[in-house]
Design a protein around this motif. Structure first.
Motif, short mmCIF file in Angstrom:
data_model
loop_
_atom_site.label_atom_id
_atom_site.label_comp_id
_atom_site.label_asym_id
_atom_site.label_seq_id
_atom_site.Cartn_x
_atom_site.Cartn_y
_atom_site.Cartn_z
N MET A 1 46.59 46.70 26.40
CA MET A 1 47.14 46.35 27.71
C MET A 1 47.21 44.83 27.80
N THR A 2 48.36 44.30 28.16
CA THR A 2 48.52 42.86 28.27
C THR A 2 48.42 42.42 29.71
N ASN A 3 47.65 41.38 29.97
CA ASN A 3 47.53 40.82 31.30
C ASN A 3 48.34 39.53 31.34
N TYR A 4 49.44 39.52 32.09
CA TYR A 4 50.34 38.38 32.10
C TYR A 4 49.87 37.28 33.03
N SER A 5 48.93 37.58 33.92
CA SER A 5 48.41 36.56 34.82
C SER A 5 47.17 35.93 34.21
N ALA A 6 46.72 34.84 34.82
CA ALA A 6 45.51 34.20 34.34
C ALA A 6 44.33 35.16 34.45
N PRO A 7 43.38 35.11 33.52
CA PRO A 7 42.23 36.01 33.59
C PRO A 7 41.50 35.86 34.92
N LYS A 8 41.02 36.96 35.45
CA LYS A 8 40.33 36.96 36.74
C LYS A 8 38.93 37.52 36.53
N ASP A 9 37.93 36.83 37.09
CA ASP A 9 36.57 37.35 36.99
C ASP A 9 36.37 38.40 38.08
N ALA A 10 35.22 39.06 38.03
CA ALA A 10 34.97 40.19 38.94
C ALA A 10 34.97 39.74 40.40
N LYS A 11 34.48 38.55 40.68
CA LYS A 11 34.45 38.07 42.07
C LYS A 11 35.87 37.84 42.58
N GLU A 12 36.72 37.23 41.77
CA GLU A 12 38.10 37.00 42.19
C GLU A 12 38.83 38.32 42.38
N LEU A 13 38.58 39.30 41.51
CA LEU A 13 39.21 40.61 41.65
C LEU A 13 38.76 41.30 42.93
N ALA A 14 37.51 41.08 43.34
CA ALA A 14 37.03 41.66 44.59
C ALA A 14 37.78 41.08 45.78
N TYR A 15 38.02 39.77 45.75
CA TYR A 15 38.79 39.15 46.84
C TYR A 15 40.23 39.63 46.82
N LEU A 16 40.82 39.78 45.63
CA LEU A 16 42.18 40.32 45.53
C LEU A 16 42.24 41.72 46.13
N TYR A 17 41.22 42.51 45.82
CA TYR A 17 41.15 43.87 46.36
C TYR A 17 41.19 43.83 47.89
N ASP A 18 40.38 42.97 48.47
CA ASP A 18 40.28 42.90 49.91
C ASP A 18 41.57 42.38 50.55
N LEU A 19 42.20 41.40 49.93
CA LEU A 19 43.37 40.75 50.51
C LEU A 19 44.66 41.52 50.28
N TYR A 20 44.77 42.21 49.12
CA TYR A 20 46.05 42.81 48.74
C TYR A 20 45.99 44.32 48.53
N PHE A 21 44.94 44.80 47.87
CA PHE A 21 44.90 46.22 47.54
C PHE A 21 44.64 47.08 48.77
N VAL A 22 43.83 46.57 49.69
CA VAL A 22 43.52 47.34 50.91
C VAL A 22 44.75 47.49 51.79
N PRO A 23 45.37 46.39 52.25
CA PRO A 23 46.55 46.57 53.12
C PRO A 23 47.75 47.12 52.37
N GLY A 24 47.86 46.83 51.07
CA GLY A 24 49.03 47.27 50.33
C GLY A 24 48.96 48.68 49.79
N TRP A 25 47.75 49.29 49.85
CA TRP A 25 47.58 50.61 49.23
C TRP A 25 46.58 51.48 49.98
N ARG A 26 45.35 51.05 50.08
CA ARG A 26 44.27 51.89 50.61
C ARG A 26 44.48 52.31 52.05
N GLU A 27 45.00 51.40 52.88
CA GLU A 27 45.10 51.71 54.31
C GLU A 27 45.98 52.92 54.59
#
Length: 279
Positions: A1-27
């Protein structure tokens, strides 16, 4: 699997989850649950894969002190954000913990309602782990407890798959059409997932599905959106054999989608599904 964006650590991914994954998907799943399921007035509710805890905190606040909410996620970083939300609300009837979908680390026969989100698992991972996940849900739920599973079912992202086929055609990579057909059909249908629940020993199994639409102004916005790029795109492009082929198809997808959409937005849809059953 290729990741085209800059590598993200677990803390950054958690913030991405909160900012984008929740309103864009989970809600969408949470709103469907609120519309279709009567929540208990008292007892214990467990939310499995609670993410950054927004829905669990909302439940604890809405339902009051007669309901105890326990929420579990496999990311310590997401749980840290969830604890922060509970502290701000000053709630005494909620507890967060780190735990895996199939190894919750909780007591047997303890919950009156178990809500589990598997919508972020790729279809192959869900198929591999589902039996263990359902077994763990049965273990922690009381006899007669309500059980709810959130997932996206067959028919999700069909608009994208149509463009994917065109991209394979235009890049002369039609040898991958069989793998693409497998991608299109790999998600559970509602009939299939209900059958899996019954085979696992659950009763009164039913499902409810609502179409969720994701809107993007351009193809580039779609491809590079945090939700698509970090959750779905790697699996979709994973049928290709090399990073060069992935880059070629990615570029073709942007070109074709923008050509076909004209001045319109690019919309893709997902089948937001709840399986509702009794232990």
């Amino acid at each position: 699997m290729t990741n085209y964006s800059a590598p993200k650590d677990a803390k950054e991914l958690a913030y991405l989850y909160d900012l984008y994954f929740v309103p864009g998907w989970r809600e969408s799943f949470d709103q469907l649950l609120d519309a279709e399921v009567k929540l208990p007035d008292e007892g214990k509710i467990l939310e499995v894969s609670c993410g950054t805890g927004g829905y669990a905190v909302d439940l604890a606040g809405r339902l009051g002190d007669k309901v105890q909410v326990v929420a579990v996620d496999d990311s310590a970083e997401r749980i840290a954000l969830a604890n922060g939300k509970a502290e701000i609300k000053k709630l005494d009837n909620i507890r967060f913990a780190v735990g895996a979908l199939d190894d919750l680390g909780l007591a047997d026969d303890d919950f009156d309602l178990v809500i589990t989100d598997v919508s972020f698992l790729s279809p192959p991972e869900l198929a591999e782990r589902l039996a263990d996940i359902l077994s763990e849900i049965r273990r922690v739920a009381k006899s007669g407890a309500g059980v709810i599973l959130k997932l996206a079912t067959r028919g999700s992202f069909d608009e994208f798959y149509s463009y994917y086929w065109q991209a394979l055609l235009e890049t002369e990579l039609l040898d991958y059409t069989t793998q693409l057909e497998e991608l299109i059909s790999e998600r559970y249908t509602t009939t299939q997932i209900e059958s899996v629940f019954r085979e696992a020993g659950f009763r009164h199994v039913e499902s409810v599905t609502e179409k969720q639409q994701l809107d993007f102004e351009t193809a580039t916005e779609f491809i590079t959106s945090p939700l698509i790029e970090n959750v779905f795109l790697g699996h979709w492009l994973g049928i290709l054999a090399s990073e060069q082929e992935e880059r070629t198809v990615r570029e073709a997808l942007v070109r074709i989608i923008d050509r076909e959409r004209g001045e319109d937005e690019f919309d893709v849809s997902a089948k937001t599904t709840l399986v509702i059953a009794k232990r």
